[in-house]
Design an enzyme around this catalytic site. Sequence first.
Site, PDB file in Angstrom:
ATOM      1  N   ASN A 152      -9.892   2.427   8.678  1.00 17.66           N
ATOM      2  CA  ASN A 152      -9.404   2.096  10.010  1.00 17.66           C
ATOM      3  C   ASN A 152      -9.936   2.938  11.123  1.00 17.66           C
ATOM      4  O   ASN A 152     -10.594   2.494  11.969  1.00 17.66           O
ATOM      5  CB  ASN A 152      -7.837   2.283  10.099  1.00 17.66           C
ATOM      6  CG  ASN A 152      -7.073   2.039  11.079  1.00 17.66           C
ATOM      7  OD1 ASN A 152      -5.834   1.775  11.143  1.00 17.66           O
ATOM      8  ND2 ASN A 152      -7.906   1.610  12.247  1.00 17.66           N
ATOM      9  N   LYS A 197       0.935  -1.322  -0.027  1.00 15.92           N
ATOM     10  CA  LYS A 197       0.124  -0.040  -0.028  1.00 15.92           C
ATOM     11  C   LYS A 197       1.009   1.268  -0.061  1.00 15.92           C
ATOM     12  O   LYS A 197       1.540   1.527   0.961  1.00 15.92           O
ATOM     13  CB  LYS A 197      -0.917  -0.175   1.219  1.00 15.92           C
ATOM     14  CG  LYS A 197      -1.809   1.322   1.255  1.00 15.92           C
ATOM     15  CD  LYS A 197      -2.440   1.296   2.687  1.00 15.92           C
ATOM     16  CE  LYS A 197      -3.306   2.751   2.657  1.00 15.92           C
ATOM     17  NZ  LYS A 197      -3.721   2.875   4.085  1.00 15.92           N
TER      18      LYS A 197
END
Lengths: 261, 79
Positions: free
Chosen positions: A208, A98
């Site tokens: 998140n 990522k």
Amino acid sequence: MSQLTIYGDTFDSRLLIGTALYPSIKVMRQAIEASGSEIVTLSLRRQSPQDNGGEQFWQQIKELNVTLLPNTAGCHSVKEVVNLAKMSRELFQTDWIKLELIGDEYSLQPDPFELVKATDILLKDGFKVLPYCTDDLVLCRRLADLGCEVIMPWGAPIGTGQGLLNPYALETIRHRLPDTTLIIDAGIGLPSHAVQAFELGYDAILLNSAVAQATDPVLMATAFKYAADAGRIGFLAGRMPEKQIAQPSTPTMGMPFWHQE
Amino acid sequence: MKLFFNGEPHSIELADVAGHQRQLDTKSALSLSSILVHFAVKPPFAVALNGEFVANNNYQTTLIKENDKVDVVSPIFGG
């Protein structure tokens, strides 16, 4: 329901979830399990003797038996991300990365110019790059042209929970890159934001803070699981045509008292 | 010898470093693997030397010089 495809690997869940900011490792684990996510993000930092080299965290992650998506969070240059990516590949035994390359410290906005350079280097080195980027169409197209099979434009700046600030731009990217796996990364704060992302045709969401910083992270993880399903199924079902004029759903034919006065 | 380990300056003596490879030494060089032992690095980890990744099969043959910067990273939470 069709599966999420990331560089040839397929997944039932369309929710990618981070491992940071939870009240405890126990809650983190419960939340990840509740979300149904099969892919979790994590990072690398200097080893600290105080926390025993992060051994407890690492044990919990391994036991979850999920696919790992290491990030390059905190990097500000091509050299930093390339080297951190290589360290991740060796340690986590994955060529997924990522790619985060921050260009502005205040907004944590990705640096689009350096991101393209870093992506090119890493793709040529065999990485499967999942770049975190802004919602700029030309940038996304450039990343796709380089060979990115997955692109992750932001919904809003990291950790803000403001939702999809520019649905028009995000929808345009979707229309212009129909064959690229598109994931909304960052900015999602509510399950309704997730639903909106899927309704725009996005393939997955990565979040998140929305879960980790909820009052009840495990319950919120469950909500996002259902939101992802609802949004995706709704998108596949195809929305009704939008109209400007009201149209009764109950038939007027046979209405009693019609024109009797 | 002075070096930076995870951002902190350290001064170490060759004799203090367990298992360092004298056959590879000039006067001040130490192998990266000896440094990792010296600092009791725990797996899993990955290493960069002066900002450049060092593959684990090169630890033995990578020599550390004065003022080198060694970074050892481990898994941590991330979003």
